[in-house]
Design a protein around this motif. Structure first.
Motif, PDB file in Angstrom:
ATOM      1  N   VAL A  61      63.166  35.981  36.147  1.00 10.51           N
ATOM      2  CA  VAL A  61      62.151  36.798  34.882  1.00 10.51           C
ATOM      3  C   VAL A  61      61.622  35.472  34.590  1.00 10.51           C
ATOM      4  O   VAL A  61      60.281  37.039  34.574  1.00 10.51           O
ATOM      5  CB  VAL A  61      63.635  37.488  34.037  1.00 10.51           C
ATOM      6  N   ASP A  64      58.922  35.093  37.122  1.00 12.94           N
ATOM      7  CA  ASP A  64      58.052  36.885  37.381  1.00 12.94           C
ATOM      8  C   ASP A  64      57.278  36.418  36.561  1.00 12.94           C
ATOM      9  O   ASP A  64      55.834  37.323  36.581  1.00 12.94           O
ATOM     10  CB  ASP A  64      59.458  37.735  37.886  1.00 12.94           C
ATOM     11  N   ILE A  65      57.394  36.575  35.283  1.00 16.82           N
ATOM     12  CA  ILE A  65      57.087  37.064  34.428  1.00 16.82           C
ATOM     13  C   ILE A  65      56.456  35.771  32.970  1.00 16.82           C
ATOM     14  O   ILE A  65      56.525  35.453  32.554  1.00 16.82           O
ATOM     15  CB  ILE A  65      57.904  38.170  32.785  1.00 16.82           C
ATOM     16  N   PHE A  89      50.639  44.801  29.350  1.00 15.33           N
ATOM     17  CA  PHE A  89      50.943  45.625  29.326  1.00 15.33           C
ATOM     18  C   PHE A  89      50.844  46.887  28.550  1.00 15.33           C
ATOM     19  O   PHE A  89      51.519  47.260  27.204  1.00 15.33           O
ATOM     20  CB  PHE A  89      52.299  46.149  29.360  1.00 15.33           C
ATOM     21  N   ASN A  94      57.828  50.248  26.237  1.00  9.65           N
ATOM     22  CA  ASN A  94      58.699  51.001  26.712  1.00  9.65           C
ATOM     23  C   ASN A  94      58.505  50.518  28.313  1.00  9.65           C
ATOM     24  O   ASN A  94      59.487  49.572  29.260  1.00  9.65           O
ATOM     25  CB  ASN A  94      58.476  52.388  27.114  1.00  9.65           C
ATOM     26  N   LYS A  95      57.671  49.807  28.559  1.00  8.42           N
ATOM     27  CA  LYS A  95      57.188  48.997  29.517  1.00  8.42           C
ATOM     28  C   LYS A  95      57.780  47.658  29.442  1.00  8.42           C
ATOM     29  O   LYS A  95      58.434  47.144  30.726  1.00  8.42           O
ATOM     30  CB  LYS A  95      55.257  48.997  29.871  1.00  8.42           C
ATOM     31  N   LEU A  96      57.621  46.926  28.559  1.00  4.00           N
ATOM     32  CA  LEU A  96      57.549  45.528  28.710  1.00  4.00           C
ATOM     33  C   LEU A  96      59.641  45.755  28.118  1.00  4.00           C
ATOM     34  O   LEU A  96      60.654  44.686  29.215  1.00  4.00           O
ATOM     35  CB  LEU A  96      57.129  45.271  26.944  1.00  4.00           C
ATOM     36  N   SER A  98      61.609  47.816  29.677  1.00  2.90           N
ATOM     37  CA  SER A  98      61.874  48.480  30.825  1.00  2.90           C
ATOM     38  C   SER A  98      61.650  47.281  32.439  1.00  2.90           C
ATOM     39  O   SER A  98      62.749  47.061  33.170  1.00  2.90           O
ATOM     40  CB  SER A  98      61.922  50.180  31.745  1.00  2.90           C
ATOM     41  N   THR A  99      60.666  46.561  32.235  1.00  2.00           N
ATOM     42  CA  THR A  99      60.668  45.662  33.268  1.00  2.00           C
ATOM     43  C   THR A  99      61.679  44.407  32.833  1.00  2.00           C
ATOM     44  O   THR A  99      61.471  43.605  34.187  1.00  2.00           O
ATOM     45  CB  THR A  99      58.562  45.739  32.704  1.00  2.00           C
ATOM     46  N   ILE A 100      62.011  44.056  31.824  1.00  2.00           N
ATOM     47  CA  ILE A 100      62.192  42.673  31.505  1.00  2.00           C
ATOM     48  C   ILE A 100      63.538  43.276  32.304  1.00  2.00           C
ATOM     49  O   ILE A 100      64.716  42.491  32.935  1.00  2.00           O
ATOM     50  CB  ILE A 100      62.400  42.255  30.389  1.00  2.00           C
ATOM     51  N   SER A 102      64.583  45.540  34.021  1.00  2.00           N
ATOM     52  CA  SER A 102      64.792  46.538  35.360  1.00  2.00           C
ATOM     53  C   SER A 102      64.273  44.735  36.365  1.00  2.00           C
ATOM     54  O   SER A 102      65.751  44.580  37.465  1.00  2.00           O
ATOM     55  CB  SER A 102      64.342  46.883  36.564  1.00  2.00           C
ATOM     56  N   THR A 103      63.884  43.837  35.736  1.00  2.00           N
ATOM     57  CA  THR A 103      64.117  42.270  36.434  1.00  2.00           C
ATOM     58  C   THR A 103      64.636  41.530  36.597  1.00  2.00           C
ATOM     59  O   THR A 103      65.446  41.189  38.281  1.00  2.00           O
ATOM     60  CB  THR A 103      62.604  41.821  35.996  1.00  2.00           C
TER      61      THR A 103
END
Ligand SMILES: Nc1nc2c(ncn2[C@@H]2O[C@H](COP(=O)(O)OP(=O)(O)OP(=O)(O)O)[C@@H](O)[C@H]2O)c(=O)[nH]1
Ligand SMILES: [Mg+2]
Length: 294
Positions: A61, A64-65, A89, A94-96, A98-100, A102-103
Motif C-alpha cells: 500500500v 502504491d500510494i 483526491f 470516502n475516496k481516501l 475506500s482506496t486504502i 481495498s488496496t
C-alpha cells in the motif's frame, strides 16, 4: 453533450473533503478476525506468518500510494498517515478510506499463499473496515501513535501471560483468566518467570511487543544529519513547489525503500532520527538541488 433529465440526482451527493491543514490517519481493522484466526489455525497469541502478511500488504500500500508517510500495525489493524498538506483526491474522505481499504485487502488476499502455502483461502474471505481520523497538530498525532503502541504492549503482555499459563503451566482458559485478574504489569512479568518455565517477557521478539512501523527510508539513514533538522513538526507554511519538483518528489517517493521496523515510536528518538517522515520532505540534499538546476 446535453445533460440528461436524470443528472439532477448528482446534487444528492454530499461533499466529504477532510478539513485542510490537519493530519489524516486512516485506520483499518480486520473484520471478524477472531474467527478467521481460528479457522486458519493461527498460532496463539502471535502468528509470525500472519504478522508478516499484514506487514507485506501494508508495504505494498505504501509503495502504491506515494503520499503516505508512515504506517503502524499490530494484530489485525494498520494506521496509515498522510501529511497535513496532502491534497490527494482533494482530501475526499470516502475516496481516501475506500482506496486504502481495498488496496490493502487486495494485497492481503494476493499475498496470502506466500505466507500460508498449505492453507488455501476459502470464503468468507478476509475483509477490513476503515475510518479517517484528523489530528490538528503533531502532539496529538504523536499521541495517537503512542496510544496504538501502548495498546500493543498492554494487549501483548496480557495475551502472552494468558497463553503461557495455558500452554506452559497447564491451566485451562478460566483458571488463566482468574490468575491474571487484578494483576498489574510487574505481576505478569513475575507470573511468566515463576510459573511459565522461567519466561522473560523482555526477551520476547520486538515484533510482538512493539508492533510494526513502516516508513520510506530514502536510503538516507546514514546521511540524514545533512538535512540539518531535528524538528518533528512541519514548517507552518507549506513551501510552494513547481510541477517538476513535485513530480520528482513523487518519483523519489515511489522509488524509496519502505522499511519495516519493530521499534519504540513513543519516545522522541524515532522521530528525531527520521525528520523527513513528518516534514514530508523526500530528503533531497543540497547537491541534488544543484543537479536539478543544471
Ligand atoms: N491467534 C492469533 N490471533 C490473532 C493474531 N492477530 C490477531 N489475532 C486476533 O484477531 C482479533 C483482533 O481483534 P478485534 O479486531 O477486536 O476482533 P475481530 O474479531 O476482528 O472483530 P471486529 O474487528 O469487530 O470485526 C483478536 O481476537 C486477536 O486475538 C495472531 O497472530 N494470532
Ligand atoms: Mg478486527
Amino acid at each position: 453533450m446535453a445533460n440528461s433529465k436524470y443528472e439532477y440526482v448528482k446534487t444528492f451527493e454530499q461533499p466529504d473533503n477532510l478539513l485542510s491543514r490537519t493530519w489524516i490517519v486512516i485506520r483499518i481493522d480486520g473484520r471478524g478476525f477472531t474467527k478467521l484466526c481460528s479457522r486458519y489455525g493461527f498460532e496463539k497469541p502471535n502468528d509470525r506468518r500472519a504478522i508478516d502478511l499484514m506487514n507485506s500488504a501494508a508495504q505494498c500500500v505504501m509503495k502504491d500510494i506515494p503520499d503516505l508517510l508512515l504506517a503502524y500495525g499490530v494484530s489485525d489493524e494498520f494506521s496509515f498517515l498522510f501529511h497535513k498538506d496532502c491534497t490527494l483526491f482533494q482530501r475526499r474522505s470516502n475516496k481516501l478510506v475506500s482506496t486504502i481499504v481495498s488496496t490493502f485487502t487486495g494485497y492481503y488476499v494476493h499475498l496470502w499463499t506466500n505466507f500460508f502455502p498449505d492453507k488455501p483461502l476459502i470464503p468468507p474471505l478476509p475483509s477490513f473496515d476503515g475510518r479517517a481520523v484528523l489530528y490538528p497538530d503533531v502532539t496529538s498525532l504523536r499521541d495517537y501513535f503512542s496510544w496504538r503502541q501502548a495498546d500493543c504492549h498492554i494487549n501483548n503482555l496480557y495475551n502472552t501471560s494468558f497463553w503461557s499459563l495455558i500452554q506452559k503451566a497447564g491451566l485451562d482458559a478460566r483458571a488463566a483468566e482468574k490468575r491474571l485478574s487484578g494483576t498489574v504489569s510487574k505481576d505478569k512479568h513475575e507470573i511468566l518467570y515463576a510459573e511459565c518455565d522461567g519466561m522473560n517477557y523482555n526477551r520476547e521478539p520486538d515484533v510482538f511487543k512493539k508492533g510494526s512501523v513502516l516508513y520510506r527510508s530514502f536510503e538516507l539513514e546514514s546521511r540524514h544529519a545533512l538535512l540539518g533538522s531535528s524538528e518533528t513538526s512541519a514548517p507552518e507554511t507549506p513551501t510552494p513547489q513547481s510541477k517538476t519538483v513535485a513530480e520528482k518528489d513523487r518519483k523519489r517517493r515511489l522509488k524509496a525503500t519502505v522499511a519495516i521496523e519493530h521499534i519504540d515510536i513513543i519516545q522522541e528518538d524515532f522521530w528525531n532520527q527520521r525528520p523527513w517522515i513528518l516534514s514530508g520532505k523526500t530528503g533531497r540534499l543540497p547537491d541534488d538541488n544543484a543537479k536539478e538546476k543544471s
